[in-house]
Design an enzyme around this catalytic site. Structure first.
Site, PDB file in Angstrom:
ATOM      1  N   TYR A   1     -53.318  36.276 -10.347  1.00  0.00           N
ATOM      2  CA  TYR A   1     -52.204  35.957  -9.446  1.00  0.00           C
ATOM      3  C   TYR A   1     -50.851  36.250 -10.114  1.00  0.00           C
ATOM      4  O   TYR A   1     -50.315  37.338  -9.954  1.00  0.00           O
ATOM      5  CB  TYR A   1     -52.286  34.494  -8.929  1.00  0.00           C
ATOM      6  CG  TYR A   1     -51.483  34.397  -7.650  1.00  0.00           C
ATOM      7  CD1 TYR A   1     -52.085  34.487  -6.400  1.00  0.00           C
ATOM      8  CD2 TYR A   1     -50.085  34.322  -7.685  1.00  0.00           C
ATOM      9  CE1 TYR A   1     -51.333  34.497  -5.237  1.00  0.00           C
ATOM     10  CE2 TYR A   1     -49.326  34.321  -6.534  1.00  0.00           C
ATOM     11  CZ  TYR A   1     -49.956  34.397  -5.315  1.00  0.00           C
ATOM     12  OH  TYR A   1     -49.204  34.419  -4.164  1.00  0.00           O
TER      13      TYR A   1
ATOM     14  N   GLY B   1     -50.726  29.165   8.886  1.00  0.00           N
ATOM     15  CA  GLY B   1     -50.407  28.763   7.513  1.00  0.00           C
ATOM     16  C   GLY B   1     -49.025  28.152   7.351  1.00  0.00           C
ATOM     17  O   GLY B   1     -48.600  27.304   8.153  1.00  0.00           O
ATOM     18  N   TYR B   2     -48.340  28.579   6.290  1.00  0.00           N
ATOM     19  CA  TYR B   2     -47.045  27.985   5.955  1.00  0.00           C
ATOM     20  C   TYR B   2     -45.976  28.247   7.008  1.00  0.00           C
ATOM     21  O   TYR B   2     -45.106  27.402   7.243  1.00  0.00           O
ATOM     22  CB  TYR B   2     -46.572  28.494   4.587  1.00  0.00           C
ATOM     23  CG  TYR B   2     -47.076  27.640   3.462  1.00  0.00           C
ATOM     24  CD1 TYR B   2     -46.747  26.284   3.409  1.00  0.00           C
ATOM     25  CD2 TYR B   2     -47.882  28.150   2.452  1.00  0.00           C
ATOM     26  CE1 TYR B   2     -47.208  25.471   2.396  1.00  0.00           C
ATOM     27  CE2 TYR B   2     -48.347  27.347   1.419  1.00  0.00           C
ATOM     28  CZ  TYR B   2     -48.001  26.000   1.395  1.00  0.00           C
ATOM     29  OH  TYR B   2     -48.460  25.187   0.393  1.00  0.00           O
TER      30      TYR B   2
ATOM     31  N   VAL C   1     -55.536  26.217   1.809  1.00  0.00           N
ATOM     32  CA  VAL C   1     -56.471  27.152   2.439  1.00  0.00           C
ATOM     33  C   VAL C   1     -55.768  27.799   3.625  1.00  0.00           C
ATOM     34  O   VAL C   1     -55.363  27.109   4.564  1.00  0.00           O
ATOM     35  CB  VAL C   1     -57.741  26.423   2.934  1.00  0.00           C
ATOM     36  CG1 VAL C   1     -58.731  27.422   3.511  1.00  0.00           C
ATOM     37  CG2 VAL C   1     -58.370  25.616   1.825  1.00  0.00           C
TER      38      VAL C   1
ATOM     39  N   ALA D   1     -47.539  37.228   5.142  1.00  0.00           N
ATOM     40  CA  ALA D   1     -48.578  37.599   4.184  1.00  0.00           C
ATOM     41  C   ALA D   1     -49.362  38.707   4.870  1.00  0.00           C
ATOM     42  O   ALA D   1     -49.911  38.508   5.950  1.00  0.00           O
ATOM     43  CB  ALA D   1     -49.473  36.414   3.877  1.00  0.00           C
TER      44      ALA D   1
HETATM   45  P1  NAD Z   1     -51.094  33.328   6.608  1.00  0.00           P
HETATM   46  O1  NAD Z   1     -52.041  34.457   6.530  1.00  0.00           O
HETATM   47  O2  NAD Z   1     -51.584  32.019   7.129  1.00  0.00           O
HETATM   48  O3  NAD Z   1     -49.817  33.725   7.539  1.00  0.00           O
HETATM   49  C1  NAD Z   1     -49.281  35.014   7.543  1.00  0.00           C
HETATM   50  C2  NAD Z   1     -48.315  35.170   8.705  1.00  0.00           C
HETATM   51  O4  NAD Z   1     -47.755  36.495   8.630  1.00  0.00           O
HETATM   52  C3  NAD Z   1     -48.968  35.065  10.098  1.00  0.00           C
HETATM   53  O5  NAD Z   1     -48.071  34.440  10.990  1.00  0.00           O
HETATM   54  C4  NAD Z   1     -49.151  36.537  10.510  1.00  0.00           C
HETATM   55  O6  NAD Z   1     -49.159  36.762  11.913  1.00  0.00           O
HETATM   56  C5  NAD Z   1     -47.888  37.123   9.897  1.00  0.00           C
HETATM   57  N1  NAD Z   1     -47.966  38.562   9.686  1.00  0.00           N
HETATM   58  C6  NAD Z   1     -48.795  39.261   8.858  1.00  0.00           C
HETATM   59  N2  NAD Z   1     -48.514  40.593   8.927  1.00  0.00           N
HETATM   60  C7  NAD Z   1     -47.497  40.729   9.813  1.00  0.00           C
HETATM   61  C8  NAD Z   1     -46.753  41.821  10.316  1.00  0.00           C
HETATM   62  N3  NAD Z   1     -46.975  43.069   9.900  1.00  0.00           N
HETATM   63  N4  NAD Z   1     -45.799  41.594  11.235  1.00  0.00           N
HETATM   64  C9  NAD Z   1     -45.538  40.322  11.696  1.00  0.00           C
HETATM   65  N5  NAD Z   1     -46.188  39.241  11.226  1.00  0.00           N
HETATM   66  C10 NAD Z   1     -47.154  39.441  10.310  1.00  0.00           C
HETATM   67  O7  NAD Z   1     -50.455  33.207   5.174  1.00  0.00           O
HETATM   68  P2  NAD Z   1     -49.879  32.005   4.279  1.00  0.00           P
HETATM   69  O8  NAD Z   1     -50.884  31.683   3.250  1.00  0.00           O
HETATM   70  O9  NAD Z   1     -49.297  30.934   5.119  1.00  0.00           O
HETATM   71  O10 NAD Z   1     -48.713  32.779   3.516  1.00  0.00           O
HETATM   72  C11 NAD Z   1     -47.364  32.737   3.902  1.00  0.00           C
HETATM   73  C12 NAD Z   1     -46.502  32.809   2.653  1.00  0.00           C
HETATM   74  O11 NAD Z   1     -46.754  31.648   1.849  1.00  0.00           O
HETATM   75  C13 NAD Z   1     -46.830  34.026   1.769  1.00  0.00           C
HETATM   76  O12 NAD Z   1     -45.634  34.516   1.219  1.00  0.00           O
HETATM   77  C14 NAD Z   1     -47.699  33.424   0.676  1.00  0.00           C
HETATM   78  O13 NAD Z   1     -47.666  34.150  -0.518  1.00  0.00           O
HETATM   79  C15 NAD Z   1     -47.030  32.061   0.521  1.00  0.00           C
HETATM   80  N6  NAD Z   1     -47.861  31.052  -0.172  1.00  0.00           N
HETATM   81  C16 NAD Z   1     -49.155  30.833   0.212  1.00  0.00           C
HETATM   82  C17 NAD Z   1     -49.922  29.917  -0.491  1.00  0.00           C
HETATM   83  C18 NAD Z   1     -51.364  29.630  -0.132  1.00  0.00           C
HETATM   84  O14 NAD Z   1     -52.062  28.974  -0.916  1.00  0.00           O
HETATM   85  N7  NAD Z   1     -51.827  30.087   1.013  1.00  0.00           N
HETATM   86  C19 NAD Z   1     -49.350  29.174  -1.565  1.00  0.00           C
HETATM   87  C20 NAD Z   1     -48.017  29.389  -1.874  1.00  0.00           C
HETATM   88  C21 NAD Z   1     -47.271  30.337  -1.183  1.00  0.00           C
END
Ligand code: NAD
Length: 402
Positions: free
Chosen positions: A241, A56-57, A280, A146
């Site tokens: 949300y 993801g991000y 996504v 996340a």
């Molecule tokens: P994602 O699930 O793709 O990535 C989560 C990351 O966190 C992964 O690298 C995973 O390995 C890591 N992780 C999870 N638990 C862990 C732990 N205990 N120890 C170490 N690493 C751990 O999620 P995402 O959607 O990319 O979200 C990342 C951030 O972006 C979050 O703060 C989310 O709220 C924010 N965000 C997401 C969106 C969206 O639409 N997906 C939109 C805006 C902001």
């Protein structure tokens, strides 16, 4: 068990429990290709730590930093290697591919796999920065975790987050991505304990603990910045949300940002929260109502040519807000708004004009659910051009040091 196998998608609810090593690698290479197709970002960080760096991000930010700014990167994540003839998780394969590509390009890249919430991981990361990163310090810390659970390192208590409204039940149209059906769901409000637990998991406490630990270890460079990611979205998703348990946790990020900002200011750095667009990812696909909203949003944004994925967002954040001689454009609440294109009035009007009419029967006509599903499969390395999905592939792919 043979470690070379044909790997097919195995979807369980809103998660895919298999991942394709070569598909994930191709996905990473595509993101790198996007970043390299644009001019390099001037004055980027020499070295950066990304917490949540494997999908993801976080992954996209790591790629944009390395291949856009030439940064050395350290990544922290929680992923599963291949075991007993089962594929590794997508984030494992992504990271293995990222490291291969980074090394080939002469970009230092190090990874730590394990629980980012634990004190021990913070110590390991500080040690890694001291011994392996240029100058023994980092100029940027990206917080992109996340997670559905967190064990508090001080109390040992395990907290679980919930995705619920606050105060009153919430009934909404929802897309069940398992059954491909549009339905009505009612979510019951969270209890006070569930709200507190969600803040504990997804709020800013751990981000603060990270920066305090890195500061105490002396690995933050002068001018070091830190950014955490958040989401606000349009009104239709607010009950679940922004005004729900996850929004309460995200509000707590602003509190943490102020404290971290005060810490970093002493060395002319800063901390802030970037509000990113809906994309996504493994996390967003688990949130009720959001997949339907994203399917409508993608259709509207693709029609306007404003659609972005994680890599476009991450590169734009670095190039137009943080580096390249640019300054952060903060809103009245102190957020950087990377969701500007998502919230353009004409885009939102189109989404909400279609919202009441969407049914299971016209789902693919009125929304970009095909695009949503393709994007979901890509997260796990499936449906990517040029990958031979009928060929057996090596499941055991190493990541140095993990
Ligand atoms: P994602 O699930 O793709 O990535 C989560 C990351 O966190 C992964 O690298 C995973 O390995 C890591 N992780 C999870 N638990 C862990 C732990 N205990 N120890 C170490 N690493 C751990 O999620 P995402 O959607 O990319 O979200 C990342 C951030 O972006 C979050 O703060 C989310 O709220 C924010 N965000 C997401 C969106 C969206 O639409 N997906 C939109 C805006 C902001």
């Amino acid at each position: 068990m043979p470690t070379k196998q044909v790997v097919r998608p195995r979807i369980r609810g809103y998660i895919c429990v298999s991942a394709h090593p070569e598909g994930c690698a191709a996905n990473v290479r595509e993101q790198i290709g996007f970043v390299k197709s644009l001019p390099p970002i001037a004055e980027g960080p020499k070295s950066a730590l990304v917490i949540g760096a494997s999908t993801g991000y976080g992954l996209a930010t790591r790629i944009a930093l390395a291949f856009g700014c030439g940064s050395a990167t350290a990544g922290v994540f929680y992923e599963k290697p291949s075991e007993n003839g089962r594929p590794a998780s997508a984030g494992w394969y992504n990271t293995a591919a990222f490291e291969r590509e980074a090394r080939a390009a002469g970009l230092p890249a190090f990874s730590l796999n394990g629980d980012a919430f634990a004190d021990d991981m913070k110590r390991r990361a500080a040690e890694l920065i001291k011994t392996s990163m240029p100058g023994g310090k980092v100029d940027l810390v990206v917080y992109s975790l996340a997670s559905p659970r967190r064990t508090d390192p001080k109390t040992g208590v395990a907290h679980r987050s919930v995705l619920k409204p606050i105060g009153a039940p919430y009934t909404s149209k929802n897309l069940d991505t398992d059954r491909n059906e549009v339905e009505e769901i009612t979510l019951q409000p969270a209890t006070p304990a569930e709200i507190a637990d969600t803040v504990k998991v997804m709020g800013g406490e751990d981000w603060e603990l990270w920066l305090n630990a890195l500061d105490a270890a002396g690995v933050l460079a002068d001018g070091c910045q830190s950014v955490a990611y958040s989401y606000l979205g349009p009104e239709v998703t607010w009950p679940v949300y922004k005004n729900g348990t996850i929004g309460r946790a995200k509000e707590d990020l602003l509190r943490a940002a102020n404290n971290i900002d005060a810490l970093l200011k002493c060395r002319l750095g800063r901390a802030f929260v970037s509000v990113n667009k809906a994309v996504v990812t493994q996390s967003s696909s688990a949130i009720p109502v959001v997949p339907l909203y994203i399917s409508l949003l993608f259709r509207a944004m693709k029609r306007r040519g404003t659609h972005e994925g994680c890599i476009q967002q991450a590169r734009r954040l670095l190039a137009t807000q943080m580096y390249g001689g640019n300054f952060c454009d903060f809103d009245a609440d102190g957020y950087v708004r990377m969701d500007d294109l998502e919230l353009q009035p004409e885009t939102q009007r189109e989404v909400f004009a279609a919202w009441p009419d969407v049914t299971t029967a016209n789902l693919r006509e009125l929304t970009d659910y095909d695009g949503y599903q393709a994007e979901f499969l890509r997260l796990f390395g499936f449906g990517i051009g040029g990958v031979d999905y009928d060929a057996p592939v090596e499941l055991e792919v190493p990541i140095e040091g993990c």
